[in-house]
Design a protein around this motif. Structure first.
Motif, PDB file in Angstrom:
ATOM      1  N   VAL A  51      -2.031   6.061 -15.284  1.00 32.84           N
ATOM      2  CA  VAL A  51      -0.887   5.476 -14.590  1.00 32.84           C
ATOM      3  C   VAL A  51       0.303   6.425 -14.665  1.00 32.84           C
ATOM      4  CG1 VAL A  51       0.825   3.617 -14.703  1.00 32.84           C
ATOM      5  CG2 VAL A  51      -1.600   3.072 -14.893  1.00 32.84           C
ATOM      6  N   ILE A  81       2.314   8.627 -11.528  1.00 34.65           N
ATOM      7  CA  ILE A  81       3.761   8.624 -11.268  1.00 34.65           C
ATOM      8  C   ILE A  81       4.302  10.042 -11.367  1.00 34.65           C
ATOM      9  CG2 ILE A  81       5.998   7.705 -11.948  1.00 34.65           C
ATOM     10  CD1 ILE A  81       4.500   5.437 -13.370  1.00 34.65           C
ATOM     11  N   SER A 110       3.373  12.236  -8.376  1.00 38.26           N
ATOM     12  CA  SER A 110       3.396  11.582  -7.069  1.00 38.26           C
ATOM     13  C   SER A 110       4.079  12.428  -5.994  1.00 38.26           C
ATOM     14  CB  SER A 110       4.057  10.206  -7.159  1.00 38.26           C
ATOM     15  OG  SER A 110       5.374  10.326  -7.645  1.00 38.26           O
ATOM     16  N   ARG A 157      -2.799   6.999  -5.138  1.00 38.40           N
ATOM     17  CA  ARG A 157      -2.086   5.885  -5.753  1.00 38.40           C
ATOM     18  C   ARG A 157      -1.927   4.748  -4.757  1.00 38.40           C
ATOM     19  NH1 ARG A 157       3.995   5.904  -8.352  1.00 38.40           N
ATOM     20  NH2 ARG A 157       4.544   6.941  -6.412  1.00 38.40           N
ATOM     21  N   HIS A 158      -1.578   5.105  -3.527  1.00 35.83           N
ATOM     22  CA  HIS A 158      -1.415   4.090  -2.487  1.00 35.83           C
ATOM     23  C   HIS A 158      -2.719   3.334  -2.258  1.00 35.83           C
ATOM     24  CE1 HIS A 158      -0.184   2.172   1.223  1.00 35.83           C
ATOM     25  NE2 HIS A 158      -1.281   2.632   1.783  1.00 35.83           N
ATOM     26  N   TRP A 176      -3.363   0.848  -5.217  1.00 35.23           N
ATOM     27  CA  TRP A 176      -2.522  -0.354  -5.247  1.00 35.23           C
ATOM     28  C   TRP A 176      -2.791  -1.260  -4.046  1.00 35.23           C
ATOM     29  CZ3 TRP A 176      -0.588  -2.284  -9.369  1.00 35.23           C
ATOM     30  CH2 TRP A 176      -0.270  -1.442 -10.428  1.00 35.23           C
ATOM     31  N   ASN A 177      -3.055  -0.637  -2.903  1.00 35.14           N
ATOM     32  CA  ASN A 177      -3.385  -1.416  -1.726  1.00 35.14           C
ATOM     33  C   ASN A 177      -4.634  -2.257  -1.954  1.00 35.14           C
ATOM     34  OD1 ASN A 177      -1.792  -1.461   0.575  1.00 35.14           O
ATOM     35  ND2 ASN A 177      -3.528  -0.765   1.812  1.00 35.14           N
ATOM     36  N   PHE A 184      -3.707  -5.119  -4.343  1.00 30.20           N
ATOM     37  CA  PHE A 184      -2.936  -6.191  -3.708  1.00 30.20           C
ATOM     38  C   PHE A 184      -3.792  -6.977  -2.723  1.00 30.20           C
ATOM     39  CE2 PHE A 184       0.993  -3.690  -4.899  1.00 30.20           C
ATOM     40  CZ  PHE A 184       1.545  -4.681  -5.696  1.00 30.20           C
TER      41      PHE A 184
END
Lengths: 212, 212
Positions: free
Chosen positions: A121, A125, A128, A137-138, A141-142, A145
């Protein structure tokens, strides 16, 4: 996804395998072995210290297999972590929002206490500015979610959350304090804290008549 | 804390200065120059790419000055970031909790959108297995929580928060969603989001009669 699931018959496959259609068994086993080896390497050395060569050696496959299938180190890590999160964290469906949120919070707590995940993690960051890391990363997380939004959508259908609830906002409310503890690093996530995260999420988003 | 505040008279001081008592002007200017150079180097190269030699050259001081005063790279970065956060983020004291929380949330938003801060936050997580990095991270967050707790203590005195409120819990509630957006990286922090963070914090912690 763990070491014991690696296929021993692949351990010696250090020459490029003959190209073949991805039909079932071997291809899936290679994928599992490579993704497991990737997570192990990330846990030990971080993304920045991971090489395709090391992953290939650890998984017992040829480097070319990895390059052909994943292209880059970052794509490989992204798929490994997204898969880890998906397999370890099926979207709960208990029939009640509170119980689903409790399970989600426990899953997140377990995921972020896993060796190497803090490092990963942090690295996503830290790195990035790299467009490839940002894209990975996108995607991660996508995927998270989207999967967890099902929990919220079902709660709306049951009338536990108001019509028009933004699923992502609810998941943010639940997840943020857990990840913030990972970020600060001073306080462990215990049962009382998880319960508070669930309560707060219900207070802020729930239909008052049901949750107060 | 910015480049323009560096003392030009130190630019050529590449030989170790004569040891002297730290009395006022020059010592404070050296400190400011070194901490500013440290932040610039971290923004450009991350903690892992920062060397005392580069910081010394950028600040126009001798490496020995830095080693004598800060000891290690990590201690240096920790002080630079703690100082940045403290100087850029004085604890607000408007006389009203809502306005104070609003200012705190804006400060956090500005801090985490500053170039290099995402990289730094990520690196402290990624490298937290290193005891020195972990200690630096602990000092930073402890300093932040102590300073911002004053805001909460004053609100309790004014009766805006219940007696016995844990200041850190309130600050966690306010801060977590902001840092979570830094972590996920997909959505900017806008005014509407800041307002929601403030509202949620008041809903969860405020005295109902005052905030509902």
């Amino acid at each position: 996804m763990n070491q014991s699931e690696r296929d021993p018959e692949n351990e010696q496959a250090v020459t490029p395998p003959v190209p073949r259609k991805r039909t079932g068994g071997r291809s899936a086993r290679v994928r599992d072995a490579v993704l497991a080896a990737t997570l192990d390497q990330v846990a030990e050395h971080g993304i920045e210290g991971l090489t395709i060569g090391d992953v290939a050696a650890r998984a017992g496959v040829a480097e070319t297999t990895i390059y052909r299938r994943w292209g880059t180190r970052t794509a490989l890590v992204a798929e490994a972590v997204t898969e880890l999160a998906a397999v370890a964290n099926p979207a709960p469906d208990t029939g009640a929002l509170r119980a689903d949120l409790q399970l989600l919070a426990e899953q997140i707590s377990q995921l972020i206490s896993r060796p190497g995940v803090a490092r990963l993690v942090g690295t996503t960051i830290a790195l990035s500015v790299d467009p490839e890391v940002a894209a990975a990363r996108h995607r991660f997380w996508n995927d998270r979610f989207e999967r967890t939004s099902q929990v919220i959508d079902r709660a709306v259908e049951r009338g536990e959350l108001p019509e028009g609830t933004n699923p992502r906002e609810v998941i943010e409310t639940l997840s943020a304090p857990l990840y913030f503890r990972l970020l600060v690093g001073d306080e462990a996530i215990d049962d009382a804290f998880i319960a508070r995260c669930v309560d707060n999420t219900l207070t802020l988003h729930g239909n008052c008549r049901l949750n107060h």
